[in-house]
Design a protein around this motif. Structure first.
Motif, PDB file in Angstrom:
ATOM      1  N   TYR A   6       0.495  14.010   7.152  1.00 51.39           N
ATOM      2  CA  TYR A   6      -0.054  15.368   7.095  1.00 51.39           C
ATOM      3  C   TYR A   6       1.056  16.366   7.382  1.00 51.39           C
ATOM      4  CZ  TYR A   6      -4.550  13.021   7.209  1.00 51.39           C
ATOM      5  OH  TYR A   6      -5.613  12.212   6.917  1.00 51.39           O
ATOM      6  N   ILE A   7       1.123  17.407   6.539  1.00 55.68           N
ATOM      7  CA  ILE A   7       2.199  18.383   6.634  1.00 55.68           C
ATOM      8  C   ILE A   7       1.612  19.786   6.600  1.00 55.68           C
ATOM      9  CG2 ILE A   7       4.352  19.207   5.606  1.00 55.68           C
ATOM     10  CD1 ILE A   7       3.008  15.941   4.339  1.00 55.68           C
ATOM     11  N   SER A   8       1.986  20.612   7.562  1.00 56.12           N
ATOM     12  CA  SER A   8       1.592  22.019   7.549  1.00 56.12           C
ATOM     13  C   SER A   8       2.744  22.824   6.960  1.00 56.12           C
ATOM     14  CB  SER A   8       1.280  22.501   8.970  1.00 56.12           C
ATOM     15  OG  SER A   8       1.134  23.902   8.991  1.00 56.12           O
ATOM     16  N   GLN A  13       0.833  -1.195   0.000  1.00 59.37           N
ATOM     17  CA  GLN A  13       0.000   0.000   0.000  1.00 59.37           C
ATOM     18  C   GLN A  13       0.877   1.258   0.000  1.00 59.37           C
ATOM     19  OE1 GLN A  13      -3.376   0.455  -0.172  1.00 59.37           O
ATOM     20  NE2 GLN A  13      -3.576  -1.745  -0.532  1.00 59.37           N
ATOM     21  N   PRO A  14       0.457   2.300  -0.735  1.00 57.68           N
ATOM     22  CA  PRO A  14       1.204   3.557  -0.702  1.00 57.68           C
ATOM     23  C   PRO A  14       0.935   4.324   0.585  1.00 57.68           C
ATOM     24  CG  PRO A  14      -0.771   3.827  -2.024  1.00 57.68           C
ATOM     25  CD  PRO A  14      -0.716   2.370  -1.618  1.00 57.68           C
ATOM     26  N   VAL A  15       1.698   5.378   0.800  1.00 56.86           N
ATOM     27  CA  VAL A  15       1.428   6.341   1.864  1.00 56.86           C
ATOM     28  C   VAL A  15       0.863   7.591   1.202  1.00 56.86           C
ATOM     29  CG1 VAL A  15       2.432   7.814   3.655  1.00 56.86           C
ATOM     30  CG2 VAL A  15       3.254   5.465   3.363  1.00 56.86           C
ATOM     31  N   LEU A  16      -0.252   8.085   1.721  1.00 54.66           N
ATOM     32  CA  LEU A  16      -0.899   9.281   1.183  1.00 54.66           C
ATOM     33  C   LEU A  16      -0.565  10.479   2.056  1.00 54.66           C
ATOM     34  CD1 LEU A  16      -4.460   7.826   0.434  1.00 54.66           C
ATOM     35  CD2 LEU A  16      -2.426   7.797  -1.022  1.00 54.66           C
ATOM     36  N   GLY A  17       0.118  11.450   1.485  1.00 52.36           N
ATOM     37  CA  GLY A  17       0.475  12.660   2.229  1.00 52.36           C
ATOM     38  C   GLY A  17      -0.207  13.878   1.622  1.00 52.36           C
ATOM     39  N   THR A  18      -0.480  14.884   2.435  1.00 54.62           N
ATOM     40  CA  THR A  18      -1.084  16.104   1.899  1.00 54.62           C
ATOM     41  C   THR A  18      -0.593  17.320   2.654  1.00 54.62           C
ATOM     42  OG1 THR A  18      -3.156  17.086   1.131  1.00 54.62           O
ATOM     43  CG2 THR A  18      -3.162  16.179   3.367  1.00 54.62           C
ATOM     44  N   ILE A  19      -0.647  18.458   1.950  1.00 52.79           N
ATOM     45  CA  ILE A  19      -0.274  19.746   2.529  1.00 52.79           C
ATOM     46  C   ILE A  19      -1.531  20.395   3.108  1.00 52.79           C
ATOM     47  CG2 ILE A  19       0.823  21.982   2.123  1.00 52.79           C
ATOM     48  CD1 ILE A  19       2.678  19.643   1.545  1.00 52.79           C
ATOM     49  N   LEU A  20      -1.514  20.646   4.410  1.00 52.82           N
ATOM     50  CA  LEU A  20      -2.655  21.288   5.066  1.00 52.82           C
ATOM     51  C   LEU A  20      -2.666  22.785   4.749  1.00 52.82           C
ATOM     52  CD1 LEU A  20      -2.286  19.598   8.579  1.00 52.82           C
ATOM     53  CD2 LEU A  20      -3.871  18.957   6.757  1.00 52.82           C
ATOM     54  N   ARG A  21      -3.861  23.371   4.581  1.00 55.04           N
ATOM     55  CA  ARG A  21      -5.172  22.761   4.554  1.00 55.04           C
ATOM     56  C   ARG A  21      -5.667  22.540   3.124  1.00 55.04           C
ATOM     57  NH1 ARG A  21      -9.152  28.027   5.098  1.00 55.04           N
ATOM     58  NH2 ARG A  21      -7.748  29.337   3.886  1.00 55.04           N
ATOM     59  N   ALA A  22      -4.980  23.203   2.183  1.00 56.09           N
ATOM     60  CA  ALA A  22      -5.462  23.242   0.796  1.00 56.09           C
ATOM     61  C   ALA A  22      -5.563  21.865   0.163  1.00 56.09           C
ATOM     62  CB  ALA A  22      -4.551  24.137  -0.049  1.00 56.09           C
ATOM     63  N   GLY A  23      -4.720  20.933   0.586  1.00 57.42           N
ATOM     64  CA  GLY A  23      -4.683  19.632  -0.059  1.00 57.42           C
ATOM     65  C   GLY A  23      -5.733  18.646   0.405  1.00 57.42           C
ATOM     66  N   LEU A  24      -6.539  19.010   1.393  1.00 58.76           N
ATOM     67  CA  LEU A  24      -7.446  18.042   2.009  1.00 58.76           C
ATOM     68  C   LEU A  24      -8.481  17.457   1.036  1.00 58.76           C
ATOM     69  CD1 LEU A  24      -8.051  19.702   5.490  1.00 58.76           C
ATOM     70  CD2 LEU A  24      -6.848  17.553   5.030  1.00 58.76           C
ATOM     71  N   ALA A  25      -9.020  18.272   0.136  1.00 53.99           N
ATOM     72  CA  ALA A  25     -10.052  17.771  -0.777  1.00 53.99           C
ATOM     73  C   ALA A  25      -9.462  16.753  -1.757  1.00 53.99           C
ATOM     74  CB  ALA A  25     -10.704  18.932  -1.527  1.00 53.99           C
ATOM     75  N   MET A  26      -8.311  17.062  -2.344  1.00 51.11           N
ATOM     76  CA  MET A  26      -7.668  16.107  -3.247  1.00 51.11           C
ATOM     77  C   MET A  26      -7.241  14.849  -2.486  1.00 51.11           C
ATOM     78  SD  MET A  26      -5.385  18.332  -5.913  1.00 51.11           S
ATOM     79  CE  MET A  26      -5.532  17.090  -7.191  1.00 51.11           C
TER      80      MET A  26
END
Length: 217
Positions: A100-102, A72-85
Motif C-alpha cells: 500500500y502506497i500513499s 504468487q504476485p504482489v498486489l500494490g495500490t495507490i491509496l485511496r483511489a486504487g482501492l476498488a481496482m
C-alpha cells in the motif's frame, strides 16, 4: 507492452461507459463495483502471463494434474483511489501479498503540484511480479515516484500497471523514466491532458467519485 482493453469489444466497454458517465457516477457503489470488475478481468488476463507448475491433486474418484501459479504476485495500490481496482485483483489473486502506497498531488498556490509520498507498506519484491493499481495514469509522475521508492524493497522481475484510464502522455513518461520491466493494462486510453494534469475526456477524480470529496489542505 501497452494493452488497451477497449481495443476489442467486450463487457469492458459497458463498464467504461458507466465509469465515465457523470449521471451514473452519482451511484458511488456502482462506480466502485465497475472499477472492481476492471480489476477482476485484468487479473485474469495477467494470470495468463505468469509462470505455472504442475500439481497433482486427489479427487473423490482419482488423481488430476492441474497447472497452478508457481509464484504468487504482489498486489500494490495507490491509496485511496486504487482501492476498488485493488479489490478486484485480490478477488482473483487471493493468495498474494499486498503493498500500500500513499502518493498524491500536493498542489501549490500557483497551480503547480508536487508528488507527495508519505506512507508505504510493502513485502520483499526481489524477483517478484508486482501488480500495481491506480485508476488514472495522467502525467505518470506519481507512478514513477512510487516505482522508484518501491525499488528499495527489492527489484521485481516484472511490473504490471493496472489502470482504468491512461493518458498517452503519462504512458510515454512512465516508459521513459521508470527503471523497470513494465506492462500497462488500461480500460481505455485518452490522448489529451490539461495544463493542470487532468485527463480529457477522462472521468473526473476517481478517488472522490469512489469515496467522497476530500478536503483540500
Amino acid at each position: 507492452m501497452i494493452i488497451n482493453l477497449s481495443d476489442i469489444n467486450s463487457l469492458v466497454g459497458d463498464w467504461m461507459s458507466e465509469i465515465r458517465d457523470e449521471v451514473v457516477q452519482a451511484d458511488r457503489m456502482r462506480f466502485r463495483r465497475n472499477l472492481e470488475r476492471l480489476g477482476e478481468v485484468t487479473a485474469y488476463e495477467i494470470s495468463k502471463t505468469l509462470m505455472y507448475t504442475d500439481k497433482e491433486v486427489e479427487t473423490p474418484l482419482g488423481t488430476a494434474n492441474c497447472g497452478v501459479i508457481k509464484h504468487q504476485p504482489v498486489l500494490g495500490t495507490i491509496l485511496r483511489a486504487g482501492l476498488a481496482m485493488h479489490q478486484g485483483l485480490v478477488n482473483y489473486f487471493d493468495k498474494a501479498d499486498h503493498a500500500y502506497i500513499s502518493a498524491y498531488r500536493k498542489h501549490n498556490r500557483d497551480g503547480s503540484f508536487e508528488i507527495s509520498l508519505e506512507y508505504v507498506s510493502c513485502p520483499p519484491l526481489d524477483d517478484k511480479v508486482l501488480i500495481l493499481s491506480d485508476p488514472m495514469l495522467a502525467t505518470g509522475a506519481s507512478l514513477v515516484k512510487t516505482i522508484d521508492h518501491l525499488m528499495s524493497f527489492g527489484k521485481p522481475s516484472h511490473i504490471h500497471i493496472v489502470t482504468a484510464i491512461a493518458c498517452t502522455i503519462g504512458i510515454e513518461y512512465v516508459q521513459r523514466n521508470a527503471d523497470a520491466n513494465i506492462s500497462i493494462w488500461a480500460g481505455d486510453i485518452d490522448d489529451e491532458l490539461t495544463a493542470k494534469g487532468y485527463i480529457v475526456p477522462g472521468l473526473g477524480d476517481a478517488g472522490d467519485l469512489a469515496f467522497g470529496t476530500k478536503l483540500q489542505q
